[in-house]
Motif scaffolding. Structure first.
Motif, PDB file in Angstrom:
ATOM      1  N   GLY A 193      33.789  42.829  26.259  1.00  0.00           N
ATOM      2  CA  GLY A 193      34.633  43.856  26.871  1.00  0.00           C
ATOM      3  C   GLY A 193      34.849  43.630  28.347  1.00  0.00           C
ATOM      4  N   ARG A 194      34.744  44.696  29.103  1.00  0.00           N
ATOM      5  CA  ARG A 194      35.083  44.687  30.527  1.00  0.00           C
ATOM      6  C   ARG A 194      34.229  43.692  31.299  1.00  0.00           C
ATOM      7  NH1 ARG A 194      32.828  46.952  34.865  1.00  0.00           N
ATOM      8  NH2 ARG A 194      34.159  47.564  36.630  1.00  0.00           N
ATOM      9  N   ARG A 195      34.891  42.947  32.216  1.00  0.00           N
ATOM     10  CA  ARG A 195      34.194  42.027  33.089  1.00  0.00           C
ATOM     11  C   ARG A 195      34.126  42.628  34.491  1.00  0.00           C
ATOM     12  NH1 ARG A 195      33.932  36.466  32.141  1.00  0.00           N
ATOM     13  NH2 ARG A 195      32.847  36.477  34.149  1.00  0.00           N
ATOM     14  N   GLY A 196      32.941  42.597  35.092  1.00  0.00           N
ATOM     15  CA  GLY A 196      32.771  42.976  36.487  1.00  0.00           C
ATOM     16  C   GLY A 196      32.587  41.734  37.331  1.00  0.00           C
ATOM     17  N   ARG A 197      32.173  41.913  38.575  1.00  0.00           N
ATOM     18  CA  ARG A 197      32.047  40.750  39.446  1.00  0.00           C
ATOM     19  C   ARG A 197      30.896  39.846  39.028  1.00  0.00           C
ATOM     20  NH1 ARG A 197      30.497  42.656  45.408  1.00  0.00           N
ATOM     21  NH2 ARG A 197      28.252  42.413  45.301  1.00  0.00           N
ATOM     22  N   ASP A 198      29.894  40.393  38.360  1.00  0.00           N
ATOM     23  CA  ASP A 198      28.848  39.568  37.749  1.00  0.00           C
ATOM     24  C   ASP A 198      28.254  40.310  36.564  1.00  0.00           C
ATOM     25  OD1 ASP A 198      27.044  37.503  37.248  1.00  0.00           O
ATOM     26  OD2 ASP A 198      25.533  38.326  38.612  1.00  0.00           O
ATOM     27  N   SER A 199      29.130  40.813  35.703  1.00  0.00           N
ATOM     28  CA  SER A 199      28.667  41.518  34.523  1.00  0.00           C
ATOM     29  C   SER A 199      29.736  41.420  33.440  1.00  0.00           C
ATOM     30  CB  SER A 199      28.377  42.997  34.833  1.00  0.00           C
ATOM     31  OG  SER A 199      29.558  43.676  35.197  1.00  0.00           O
ATOM     32  N   VAL A 200      29.308  41.525  32.203  1.00  0.00           N
ATOM     33  CA  VAL A 200      30.243  41.573  31.076  1.00  0.00           C
ATOM     34  C   VAL A 200      29.666  42.518  30.031  1.00  0.00           C
ATOM     35  CG1 VAL A 200      29.212  39.505  30.028  1.00  0.00           C
ATOM     36  CG2 VAL A 200      31.502  40.241  29.336  1.00  0.00           C
ATOM     37  N   GLN A 201      30.500  43.441  29.561  1.00  0.00           N
ATOM     38  CA  GLN A 201      30.078  44.380  28.536  1.00  0.00           C
ATOM     39  C   GLN A 201      30.272  43.757  27.162  1.00  0.00           C
ATOM     40  OE1 GLN A 201      32.227  48.019  29.211  1.00  0.00           O
ATOM     41  NE2 GLN A 201      31.166  48.461  31.116  1.00  0.00           N
ATOM     42  N   LEU A 202      29.325  44.045  26.272  1.00  0.00           N
ATOM     43  CA  LEU A 202      29.318  43.445  24.943  1.00  0.00           C
ATOM     44  C   LEU A 202      29.036  44.505  23.887  1.00  0.00           C
ATOM     45  CD1 LEU A 202      26.865  40.523  25.808  1.00  0.00           C
ATOM     46  CD2 LEU A 202      29.362  40.325  25.738  1.00  0.00           C
ATOM     47  N   THR A 203      29.390  44.176  22.665  1.00  0.00           N
ATOM     48  CA  THR A 203      28.891  44.893  21.493  1.00  0.00           C
ATOM     49  C   THR A 203      28.087  43.889  20.689  1.00  0.00           C
ATOM     50  OG1 THR A 203      30.832  46.342  21.455  1.00  0.00           O
ATOM     51  CG2 THR A 203      29.499  46.221  19.449  1.00  0.00           C
ATOM     52  N   VAL A 204      26.861  44.273  20.358  1.00  0.00           N
ATOM     53  CA  VAL A 204      25.948  43.352  19.675  1.00  0.00           C
ATOM     54  C   VAL A 204      25.476  43.994  18.378  1.00  0.00           C
ATOM     55  CG1 VAL A 204      23.778  42.078  19.832  1.00  0.00           C
ATOM     56  CG2 VAL A 204      25.205  42.361  21.869  1.00  0.00           C
ATOM     57  N   ASP A 205      25.586  43.248  17.296  1.00  0.00           N
ATOM     58  CA  ASP A 205      25.121  43.718  15.992  1.00  0.00           C
ATOM     59  C   ASP A 205      23.651  43.358  15.831  1.00  0.00           C
ATOM     60  OD1 ASP A 205      25.299  44.845  13.441  1.00  0.00           O
ATOM     61  OD2 ASP A 205      25.705  42.906  12.507  1.00  0.00           O
ATOM     62  N   VAL A 206      22.814  44.376  15.698  1.00  0.00           N
ATOM     63  CA  VAL A 206      21.368  44.186  15.565  1.00  0.00           C
ATOM     64  C   VAL A 206      20.949  44.607  14.162  1.00  0.00           C
ATOM     65  CG1 VAL A 206      19.104  44.929  16.407  1.00  0.00           C
ATOM     66  CG2 VAL A 206      20.978  44.554  18.022  1.00  0.00           C
ATOM     67  N   PRO A 207      20.267  43.754  13.416  1.00  0.00           N
ATOM     68  CA  PRO A 207      19.847  44.095  12.053  1.00  0.00           C
ATOM     69  C   PRO A 207      19.088  45.420  12.010  1.00  0.00           C
ATOM     70  CG  PRO A 207      19.450  41.774  12.474  1.00  0.00           C
ATOM     71  CD  PRO A 207      19.885  42.373  13.780  1.00  0.00           C
ATOM     72  N   ASP A 208      19.466  46.253  11.057  1.00  0.00           N
ATOM     73  CA  ASP A 208      18.846  47.551  10.799  1.00  0.00           C
ATOM     74  C   ASP A 208      19.138  48.605  11.872  1.00  0.00           C
ATOM     75  OD1 ASP A 208      17.633  46.508   8.467  1.00  0.00           O
ATOM     76  OD2 ASP A 208      15.923  45.788   9.650  1.00  0.00           O
ATOM     77  N   GLU A 209      19.852  48.241  12.944  1.00  0.00           N
ATOM     78  CA  GLU A 209      20.155  49.215  13.992  1.00  0.00           C
ATOM     79  C   GLU A 209      21.647  49.344  14.266  1.00  0.00           C
ATOM     80  OE1 GLU A 209      17.726  49.113  17.510  1.00  0.00           O
ATOM     81  OE2 GLU A 209      16.029  48.236  16.425  1.00  0.00           O
ATOM     82  N   GLY A 210      22.447  48.468  13.681  1.00  0.00           N
ATOM     83  CA  GLY A 210      23.879  48.563  13.838  1.00  0.00           C
ATOM     84  C   GLY A 210      24.378  47.922  15.125  1.00  0.00           C
ATOM     85  N   ARG A 211      25.557  48.345  15.536  1.00  0.00           N
ATOM     86  CA  ARG A 211      26.189  47.773  16.725  1.00  0.00           C
ATOM     87  C   ARG A 211      25.774  48.537  17.971  1.00  0.00           C
ATOM     88  NH1 ARG A 211      32.295  45.780  15.094  1.00  0.00           N
ATOM     89  NH2 ARG A 211      31.624  44.314  13.476  1.00  0.00           N
ATOM     90  N   LEU A 212      25.244  47.813  18.944  1.00  0.00           N
ATOM     91  CA  LEU A 212      24.719  48.422  20.159  1.00  0.00           C
ATOM     92  C   LEU A 212      25.544  47.999  21.368  1.00  0.00           C
ATOM     93  CD1 LEU A 212      20.882  47.777  19.673  1.00  0.00           C
ATOM     94  CD2 LEU A 212      22.266  49.684  18.823  1.00  0.00           C
ATOM     95  N   PRO A 213      25.739  48.918  22.336  1.00  0.00           N
ATOM     96  CA  PRO A 213      26.376  48.524  23.596  1.00  0.00           C
ATOM     97  C   PRO A 213      25.396  47.698  24.416  1.00  0.00           C
ATOM     98  CG  PRO A 213      25.630  50.796  23.726  1.00  0.00           C
ATOM     99  CD  PRO A 213      25.371  50.348  22.313  1.00  0.00           C
ATOM    100  N   ALA A 214      25.872  46.598  24.982  1.00  0.00           N
ATOM    101  CA  ALA A 214      24.995  45.709  25.742  1.00  0.00           C
ATOM    102  C   ALA A 214      25.690  45.244  27.011  1.00  0.00           C
ATOM    103  CB  ALA A 214      24.586  44.509  24.889  1.00  0.00           C
ATOM    104  N   LEU A 215      24.887  44.738  27.939  1.00  0.00           N
ATOM    105  CA  LEU A 215      25.393  44.255  29.212  1.00  0.00           C
ATOM    106  C   LEU A 215      24.710  42.937  29.539  1.00  0.00           C
ATOM    107  CD1 LEU A 215      27.239  45.204  31.632  1.00  0.00           C
ATOM    108  CD2 LEU A 215      25.131  45.954  32.738  1.00  0.00           C
ATOM    109  N   ALA A 216      25.500  41.965  29.979  1.00  0.00           N
ATOM    110  CA  ALA A 216      24.969  40.667  30.390  1.00  0.00           C
ATOM    111  C   ALA A 216      25.378  40.387  31.821  1.00  0.00           C
ATOM    112  CB  ALA A 216      25.477  39.561  29.478  1.00  0.00           C
ATOM    113  N   TYR A 217      24.488  39.704  32.559  1.00  0.00           N
ATOM    114  CA  TYR A 217      24.786  39.242  33.910  1.00  0.00           C
ATOM    115  C   TYR A 217      24.968  37.729  33.852  1.00  0.00           C
ATOM    116  CZ  TYR A 217      22.942  43.837  35.123  1.00  0.00           C
ATOM    117  OH  TYR A 217      22.723  45.198  35.198  1.00  0.00           O
ATOM    118  N   PRO A 218      26.222  37.243  33.945  1.00  0.00           N
ATOM    119  CA  PRO A 218      26.480  35.808  33.800  1.00  0.00           C
ATOM    120  C   PRO A 218      25.691  34.923  34.746  1.00  0.00           C
ATOM    121  CG  PRO A 218      28.536  37.014  33.592  1.00  0.00           C
ATOM    122  CD  PRO A 218      27.489  38.009  34.016  1.00  0.00           C
ATOM    123  N   SER A 219      25.402  35.407  35.978  1.00  0.00           N
ATOM    124  CA  SER A 219      24.660  34.563  36.915  1.00  0.00           C
ATOM    125  C   SER A 219      23.219  34.356  36.472  1.00  0.00           C
ATOM    126  CB  SER A 219      24.677  35.177  38.316  1.00  0.00           C
ATOM    127  OG  SER A 219      23.957  36.396  38.337  1.00  0.00           O
TER     128      SER A 219
END
Length: 371
Positions: free
Chosen positions: A24-50
């Protein structure tokens, strides 16, 4: 007993593996994600590319879901710890300042004050702010309103933001900074906070870098997003606002306090002037700080603020600042104004107080003499 045979300790981190299904949305050093986790479904997640690289759809990722499980407002997402099958390249260039020290996620950055770097010589000699006005606030949510007050008073001022480590450590977590970055002459992350345009070891060197490296006319000091409070007199991360004022004072700057004022908060300790402001500025800032109260409050709230500030020590002068035009400027804020889940105008007094502190600071900047 040998370490290897000791009983396992329970983890203080909730570890999960999942697979990226959306980016999803990209910031200056961040990217929003949706991650499928077994038994917990799709979770909102955040990654720092650096730190971990740029996850792609289909990547397996290792997650820390602790904050998400706690249902936190600020920080309530899963954080990507690693993309195990596609690690980023090793860092290059100088940088031996270690932040998030001695944790599994410690990182190295190049400090403005470290040996062998471009600005080390300048920072070795820098020892004074030359009277630079510095607005200190308890909460990150005050940042845009303070900046609005400054630039509405003089749009040509050069403003630096010094981000302390009482809340979020990565500057990239702040959407406010993403939106306001062009309005600052630079962002300096200090202490354990990281990801600014410049990195510094202490609030002191962060302030000196703002003045002498970035050439700022003004600075704002506050923690990143995610204030921590316990409802006890001293158990809140905003206590550090008082220590920041002491740093400003010892370096020859002018400390200005942005008061936390509210008539919308249901908690008695935060109505009128919050006990956070009264404690940090009144009891911790031993060198003194100018406290700015905004005109234009309701008569009832204005009277309460006046009463709350009557007990301040003599070293803390109280200044009531005219707020004409600040409401219009706040309405046009380029970022949503929100604090503790409430926006503007619901928390008008809070944002007006922050903007008034910014206006007062801007008026303290000397006007350049005509050549």
């Amino acid at each position: 007993m040998p370490f290897s045979s000791a009983p396992p300790l329970p983890s203080r981190i909730r570890w999960r593996r999942g697979r990226v299904t959306e980016t999803g949305r990209r910031g200056r050093d961040s990217v929003q994600l949706t991650v499928d986790v077994p038994d917990e479904g799709r979770l909102p997640a955040l990654a720092y590319p650096s730190l971990v690289g740029i996850p792609q759809v289909g990547d397996e990722v290792l997650l820390n879901t602790t904050a998400l499980a706690q249902g936190l407002g600020t920080g309530g997402v899963a954080l990507v710890v690693a993309v195990p099958d596609r690690l980023p390249p090793d860092p290059e260039g100088p940088g031996h300042l270690v932040k998030a020290r001695y944790t599994p996620l410690q990182v190295t950055v190049s400090g403005v004050d470290e040996q062998g770097t471009e600005h080390h010589g300048l920072m070795t000699e820098a020892d004074d702010l030359g009277g630079m006005p510095v607005v200190v606030a308890d909460l990150h949510s005050a940042l845009p309103a303070i900046l609005i007050g400054m630039l509405a008073t003089d749009p040509d001022l050069k403003v630096a933001y010094v981000m302390t480590d009482g809340g979020a450590l990565p500057a990239a977590f702040s959407r406010t900074l993403d939106a306001l970055s062009k309005s600052f002459v630079g962002v300096i992350t200090v202490g354990q906070a990281f990801g600014g345009d410049l990195e510094a070891v202490t609030v002191h060197t962060g302030l000196l870098a703002a003045r002498h490296v970035l050439g700022a006319d003004l600075a704002i000091v506050t923690q990143g997003p995610g204030n921590l409070g316990t409802g006890t007199p001293w158990g809140f991360s905003g206590v550090a606002a008082g220590e920041a004022c002491n740093a400003v004072t010892v370096l020859g700057g002018a400390a200005i306090g942005a008061l936390r004022i509210s008539d919308a908060d249901e908690r008695t300790r935060h109505r009128g002037v919050s006990h956070h402001s009264l404690t940090a500025f009144g009891r911790v800032a031993l060198g003194g700080v100018t406290l700015v109260a905004p005109r234009g409050l309701t008569s009832e709230l204005g009277g309460q603020v006046d009463q709350d500030l009557a007990g301040q020590p003599a070293r803390n002068p109280v200044v009531w600042v005219d707020t004409d035009g600040l409401d219009d400027a706040l309405v046009l804020s380029p970022v949503p104004l929100r604090t503790m889940g409430r926006g503007y105008p619901e928390e008008r007094a809070y944002f007006l107080a922050a903007a008034a502190a910014g206006r007062f600071a801007a008026l303290q900047v000397p006007v350049p003499e005509a050549s």
